[in-house]
Scaffold this active site. Structure first.
Site, short mmCIF file in Angstrom:
data_model
loop_
_atom_site.label_atom_id
_atom_site.label_comp_id
_atom_site.label_asym_id
_atom_site.label_seq_id
_atom_site.Cartn_x
_atom_site.Cartn_y
_atom_site.Cartn_z
N VAL A 115 0.92 -1.33 0.01
CA VAL A 115 0.15 0.17 -0.13
C VAL A 115 0.95 1.17 0.20
O VAL A 115 1.77 1.49 0.87
CB VAL A 115 -0.76 0.01 1.23
CG1 VAL A 115 -1.86 1.25 1.31
CG2 VAL A 115 -1.82 -1.16 1.52
N GLY A 170 5.57 2.27 -16.21
CA GLY A 170 5.54 1.22 -15.19
C GLY A 170 4.71 1.36 -13.95
O GLY A 170 4.91 0.58 -13.22
N LYS A 188 -5.76 -2.49 -1.81
CA LYS A 188 -5.07 -1.80 -0.83
C LYS A 188 -5.76 -1.08 0.32
O LYS A 188 -5.34 -1.12 1.46
CB LYS A 188 -4.45 -0.34 -1.29
CG LYS A 188 -3.39 -0.82 -2.76
CD LYS A 188 -3.01 0.35 -3.48
CE LYS A 188 -1.78 -0.04 -4.53
NZ LYS A 188 -1.81 1.00 -5.64
#
Ligand code: HSE
Length: 383
Positions: A115, A170, A188
């Protein structure tokens, strides 16, 4: 410390670079899906080469996805190895079993990077819980969608162009649907809320709305209304065993802290009884920040530090989204059957600002309206 690395994608490469030259820890084997000749003897396609190597004491799982990552992590813990993982999807479903397994084997399961990438958020949730009670958590936890929303609103850019940019950089998931449909944010939130409230949540109980359907008419309407749109997560303690928890695009005042979060940055907050409101800001995705968090976890395991104590999570909590009420912005070609003000604009669709209604009611209504209008978009309104 001798490490078995599972996966050598973007973050795996970052970990390898950040460990280069360290004498106290190093990568002994790397599990790969296909031959990578330049890795030579380091690479293996057999997980047993890592699990059965008595010299490897720690496994770093950076494969992503549910399987085989889950089975590999479980087997690594059972083999008495510490595990560090950034795999939010897998953890959101299996955190309880895996933490219990780690505890039973006397090893550590570290998931700091799952997270907020490089932001020390979960670590500070745990720290806060040592002396305080957390009432709620909220914020921006997905860099790809923040980049899309920010760029669409600031420069009028096209949704798919910004998504392609996030993929090149990315940040986006292998399947970017999980970013734009809010599933990555849900994973998350599930992990962070479980840590914050000390009870395991089931990810599929969390209400989720993403930004797949956002259109230029919506961006124009937000501007006219004087709001900024961000994909926010929120979880709040309702009772001993229940929490509200949801992911929604949300319209916020431009002066609110979340409105100032640009590009792929994250901003995640907590509200504690004594500490009040706190925010943690930084790079929530990408090679170097995420690898930094992984390496920090490894370094702390090496030093014998145990911030993620198993006793801090016990039992399950259910999600109850009937208690939290706010207005919603809705764009649909159908008519709304709830009290709502009709707004101007919308091209061929109707724009509405509803009266305050419970989160679970709006999500159920949107699900039923989408049968007739699959392009429906809605966002919560805060304030
Ligand atoms: N796809 C994720 C994001 C990566 O954009 O935030 C970090 O978890």
């Amino acid at each position: 410390m001798k490490i078995g690395l599972l996966g050598i994608g973007t973050v795996g490469k970052g970990v390898r670079e950040q460990l280069a030259g360290r004498e106290d820890m190093g990568i002994q084997r790397i599990l790969v899906r296909r031959e990578i000749p330049e890795l030579g003897e380091l690479a293996t396609r057999r997980i047993e080469d890592i699990l059965e190597d008595p010299e490897i004491d720690t496994v770093v799982e950076l494969m992503g996805g549910m399987e085989p990552a889950y089975s590999h992590v479980l087997r690594a813990l059972r083999a008495g190895k510490n595990v560090v993982t950034a795999n939010k999807l897998m953890l959101s479903y299996h955190m309880e079993e895996l933490l219990q397994e780690a505890s039973a084997r006397g090893v550590q399961l570290r998931f700091d990077a799952s997270v907020g990438g490089g932001i020390p958020y979960l670590y500070n949730l745990m720290r806060t819980r040592r002396t305080d009670e957390i009432f709620s958590i909220s914020g921006i936890v997905n860099g790809t969608t923040n980049m899309i929303l920010d760029t669409m609103q600031s420069s009028g850019a096209d949704f798919s162009d910004v998504l392609a940019q996030a993929q090149r950089a990315g940040y986006a998931e292998a399947d970017p649907s999980s970013d734009i449909d809010g599933i990555d944010a849900r994973s998350k939130l599930c992990i962070a809320a479980s840590v914050a409230f000390g009870k395991y949540l089931h990810p599929e109980e969390i209400a989720v709305a993403g930004i797949r359907n956002i259109a230029s008419e919506d961006v124009l309407a937000f501007k006219r209304l004087g709001y900024t749109c961000r994909l926010l997560v929120r979880a709040e303690r309702i009772s001993e065993n229940s929490v509200c928890a949801f992911v929604e695009p949300t319209l916020i005042n431009p002066l609110e802290p979340e409105s100032t979060v640009r590009r792929n940055d994250n901003l995640i907050g907590l509200v504690g009884r004594r500490i009040g409101q706190q925010y943690f800001f930084g790079q929530g995705a990408g090679k170097d920040p995420t690898a930094y968090s992984v390496v920090l976890g490894l370094t702390e395991i090496q030093a014998g530090e145990r911030p993620f104590d198993g006793w801090m999570l016990d039992g399950r909590a259910t999600v109850d989204n009937s208690q939290l009420i706010h207005r919603y912005y809705v764009r649909t070609t159908t008519r709304l059957s709830i009290p709502a003000e009709k707004l101007r604009g919308g091209g061929g669709a109707n724009l509405y600002l509803t009266s305050p209604l419970p989160v679970d009611r709006m999500h159920a209504l949107a699900a039923s309206l989408r049968l007739r209008d699959p392009n429906l978009f809605f966002a919560g309104v805060r304030g």
